[in-house]
Design a protein around this motif. Structure first.
Motif, PDB file in Angstrom:
ATOM      1  N   HIS A 265       7.848  11.016   6.688  1.00 33.35           N
ATOM      2  CA  HIS A 265       9.259  11.260   6.392  1.00 33.35           C
ATOM      3  C   HIS A 265       9.881  10.068   5.681  1.00 33.35           C
ATOM      4  CE1 HIS A 265       9.166  15.016   8.522  1.00 33.35           C
ATOM      5  NE2 HIS A 265       8.594  14.421   9.560  1.00 33.35           N
ATOM      6  N   GLY A 266       9.021   9.235   5.058  1.00 37.08           N
ATOM      7  CA  GLY A 266       9.523   8.080   4.330  1.00 37.08           C
ATOM      8  C   GLY A 266      10.306   8.488   3.098  1.00 37.08           C
ATOM      9  N   ALA A 267      11.078   7.565   2.579  1.00 32.71           N
ATOM     10  CA  ALA A 267      11.967   7.846   1.449  1.00 32.71           C
ATOM     11  C   ALA A 267      11.260   7.793   0.095  1.00 32.71           C
ATOM     12  CB  ALA A 267      13.128   6.846   1.447  1.00 32.71           C
ATOM     13  N   GLY A 268      10.024   7.326   0.053  1.00 38.64           N
ATOM     14  CA  GLY A 268       9.364   7.132  -1.229  1.00 38.64           C
ATOM     15  C   GLY A 268       8.405   8.238  -1.606  1.00 38.64           C
ATOM     16  N   THR A 269       7.842   8.097  -2.785  1.00 40.41           N
ATOM     17  CA  THR A 269       6.824   9.013  -3.286  1.00 40.41           C
ATOM     18  C   THR A 269       5.457   8.516  -2.812  1.00 40.41           C
ATOM     19  OG1 THR A 269       6.014  10.174  -5.239  1.00 40.41           O
ATOM     20  CG2 THR A 269       6.541   7.850  -5.523  1.00 40.41           C
TER      21      THR A 269
ATOM     22  N   GLY B 109       0.805  -1.219   0.000  1.00 41.77           N
ATOM     23  CA  GLY B 109       0.000   0.000   0.000  1.00 41.77           C
ATOM     24  C   GLY B 109       0.832   1.261   0.000  1.00 41.77           C
ATOM     25  N   ARG B 110       0.398   2.257   0.748  1.00 40.33           N
ATOM     26  CA  ARG B 110       1.049   3.565   0.775  1.00 40.33           C
ATOM     27  C   ARG B 110       2.459   3.517   1.358  1.00 40.33           C
ATOM     28  NH1 ARG B 110      -1.586   8.213  -0.283  1.00 40.33           N
ATOM     29  NH2 ARG B 110      -3.772   8.055  -0.830  1.00 40.33           N
ATOM     30  N   ASP B 111       2.794   2.488   2.088  1.00 32.08           N
ATOM     31  CA  ASP B 111       4.141   2.353   2.648  1.00 32.08           C
ATOM     32  C   ASP B 111       4.846   1.138   2.058  1.00 32.08           C
ATOM     33  OD1 ASP B 111       4.179   4.606   4.452  1.00 32.08           O
ATOM     34  OD2 ASP B 111       2.626   3.540   5.567  1.00 32.08           O
ATOM     35  N   GLY B 112       4.575   0.874   0.794  1.00 30.77           N
ATOM     36  CA  GLY B 112       5.141  -0.296   0.134  1.00 30.77           C
ATOM     37  C   GLY B 112       6.059   0.051  -1.010  1.00 30.77           C
ATOM     38  N   ALA B 113       5.889  -0.680  -2.099  1.00 24.85           N
ATOM     39  CA  ALA B 113       6.719  -0.495  -3.287  1.00 24.85           C
ATOM     40  C   ALA B 113       5.883  -0.782  -4.525  1.00 24.85           C
ATOM     41  CB  ALA B 113       7.927  -1.423  -3.247  1.00 24.85           C
ATOM     42  N   SER B 114       6.292  -0.181  -5.635  1.00 25.46           N
ATOM     43  CA  SER B 114       5.611  -0.395  -6.905  1.00 25.46           C
ATOM     44  C   SER B 114       6.654  -0.540  -8.001  1.00 25.46           C
ATOM     45  CB  SER B 114       4.683   0.782  -7.203  1.00 25.46           C
ATOM     46  OG  SER B 114       3.844   0.502  -8.292  1.00 25.46           O
ATOM     47  N   ARG B 115       6.421  -1.496  -8.896  1.00 28.76           N
ATOM     48  CA  ARG B 115       7.357  -1.762  -9.989  1.00 28.76           C
ATOM     49  C   ARG B 115       6.554  -2.032 -11.252  1.00 28.76           C
ATOM     50  NH1 ARG B 115      12.630  -3.573 -11.040  1.00 28.76           N
ATOM     51  NH2 ARG B 115      12.757  -5.090 -12.712  1.00 28.76           N
ATOM     52  N   SER B 116       7.010  -1.428 -12.362  1.00 33.54           N
ATOM     53  CA  SER B 116       6.345  -1.662 -13.641  1.00 33.54           C
ATOM     54  C   SER B 116       6.818  -2.973 -14.238  1.00 33.54           C
ATOM     55  CB  SER B 116       6.621  -0.502 -14.609  1.00 33.54           C
ATOM     56  OG  SER B 116       7.996  -0.400 -14.894  1.00 33.54           O
ATOM     57  N   SER B 117       6.007  -3.525 -15.115  1.00 33.10           N
ATOM     58  CA  SER B 117       6.327  -4.820 -15.729  1.00 33.10           C
ATOM     59  C   SER B 117       7.603  -4.757 -16.563  1.00 33.10           C
ATOM     60  CB  SER B 117       5.161  -5.309 -16.587  1.00 33.10           C
ATOM     61  OG  SER B 117       4.867  -4.366 -17.609  1.00 33.10           O
ATOM     62  N   ASP B 118       7.949  -3.577 -17.100  1.00 38.94           N
ATOM     63  CA  ASP B 118       9.178  -3.449 -17.894  1.00 38.94           C
ATOM     64  C   ASP B 118      10.391  -3.040 -17.045  1.00 38.94           C
ATOM     65  OD1 ASP B 118       8.724  -0.756 -17.389  1.00 38.94           O
ATOM     66  OD2 ASP B 118       8.360  -0.229 -19.483  1.00 38.94           O
ATOM     67  N   GLY B 119      10.174  -2.797 -15.749  1.00 37.59           N
ATOM     68  CA  GLY B 119      11.259  -2.438 -14.858  1.00 37.59           C
ATOM     69  C   GLY B 119      11.671  -0.976 -14.907  1.00 37.59           C
ATOM     70  N   ASN B 120      11.052  -0.174 -15.770  1.00 38.03           N
ATOM     71  CA  ASN B 120      11.429   1.240 -15.873  1.00 38.03           C
ATOM     72  C   ASN B 120      10.991   2.056 -14.658  1.00 38.03           C
ATOM     73  OD1 ASN B 120      12.753   1.018 -18.314  1.00 38.03           O
ATOM     74  ND2 ASN B 120      10.897   1.375 -19.503  1.00 38.03           N
ATOM     75  N   LEU B 121       9.971   1.589 -13.980  1.00 39.71           N
ATOM     76  CA  LEU B 121       9.521   2.228 -12.746  1.00 39.71           C
ATOM     77  C   LEU B 121       9.741   1.243 -11.615  1.00 39.71           C
ATOM     78  CD1 LEU B 121       7.914   4.642 -11.427  1.00 39.71           C
ATOM     79  CD2 LEU B 121       5.903   3.196 -11.698  1.00 39.71           C
ATOM     80  N   ASP B 122      10.486   1.644 -10.614  1.00 38.07           N
ATOM     81  CA  ASP B 122      10.774   0.785  -9.470  1.00 38.07           C
ATOM     82  C   ASP B 122      10.946   1.709  -8.274  1.00 38.07           C
ATOM     83  OD1 ASP B 122      11.438  -1.220  -7.727  1.00 38.07           O
ATOM     84  OD2 ASP B 122      13.240  -1.852  -8.807  1.00 38.07           O
ATOM     85  N   ILE B 123       9.867   1.932  -7.542  1.00 42.57           N
ATOM     86  CA  ILE B 123       9.875   2.964  -6.507  1.00 42.57           C
ATOM     87  C   ILE B 123       9.375   2.470  -5.160  1.00 42.57           C
ATOM     88  CG2 ILE B 123       9.624   4.890  -8.115  1.00 42.57           C
ATOM     89  CD1 ILE B 123       6.617   4.847  -7.462  1.00 42.57           C
ATOM     90  N   GLN B 124       9.856   3.128  -4.134  1.00 42.04           N
ATOM     91  CA  GLN B 124       9.341   2.956  -2.784  1.00 42.04           C
ATOM     92  C   GLN B 124       8.201   3.943  -2.600  1.00 42.04           C
ATOM     93  OE1 GLN B 124      11.111  -0.102  -2.180  1.00 42.04           O
ATOM     94  NE2 GLN B 124      10.357   0.672  -0.238  1.00 42.04           N
TER      95      GLN B 124
END
Length: 150
Positions: free
Chosen positions: A51-55, A29-44
């Motif tokens: 004050h988390g490190a992700g978007t 969820g909001r405190d997790g991670a998301s990755r696109s199927s092509d790997g171009n997006l890989d974010i926290q």
């Protein structure tokens, strides 16, 4: 594992020809991670205001909408044979808020079209707002304000 299909709401548009499908896998969820199927997006991901490190989803939505809106302005300009000025930009603001303990979004698109006259800028923005798929998706669903600096 069984998969069930949830159908679309009555009265929605059905796309005749799919041009592209963005695919992501998100966990946590909001405190997790998301990755696109092509790997171009890989974010926290981090909750808004933390004050988390992700978007967060609101920033991602703002980025996607502003990029798409600039594309729609370009389409409108090309149809009118207008060259977009150097410095054309969109600053998108997406608010997450509460009304009667229910979560809602609202947004502002602050468009910069330096050097264009008011009539031309207004025509381009109105056309773009009718063309942009993000604008279509939000129309009638969230409050949207568009401001233009010329």
């Amino acid at each position: 594992m069984e998969t069930i299909q949830i159908t679309q709401a009555a009265g929605t548009i059905t796309i005749d020809k799919v041009l592209y499908t963005g695919k992501t896998h998100t966990s946590g969820g909001r405190d997790g991670a998301s990755r696109s199927s092509d790997g171009n997006l890989d974010i926290q991901l981090s909750s808004p205001g933390s004050h988390g490190a992700g978007t967060n989803p609101e920033q991602l939505f703002a980025a996607g909408w502003s990029a798409c809106f600039i594309g729609a302005i370009g389409i409108a300009a090309a149809k009118k044979k207008i060259t977009l000025p150097e410095g054309t930009a969109v600053d998108a603001e997406v608010d997450l808020g509460l009304t009667k303990a229910e979560y809602f979004l609202q947004a502002r698109l602050n468009v910069s079209l330096p050097g264009l006259d008011e009539e031309t800028a207004r025509a381009l923005i109105e056309s773009a707002h009718q063309t942009c798929p993000y604008s279509k998706a939000t129309r009638g669903n969230i409050g949207v304000t568009i401001n233009v600096s010329i």
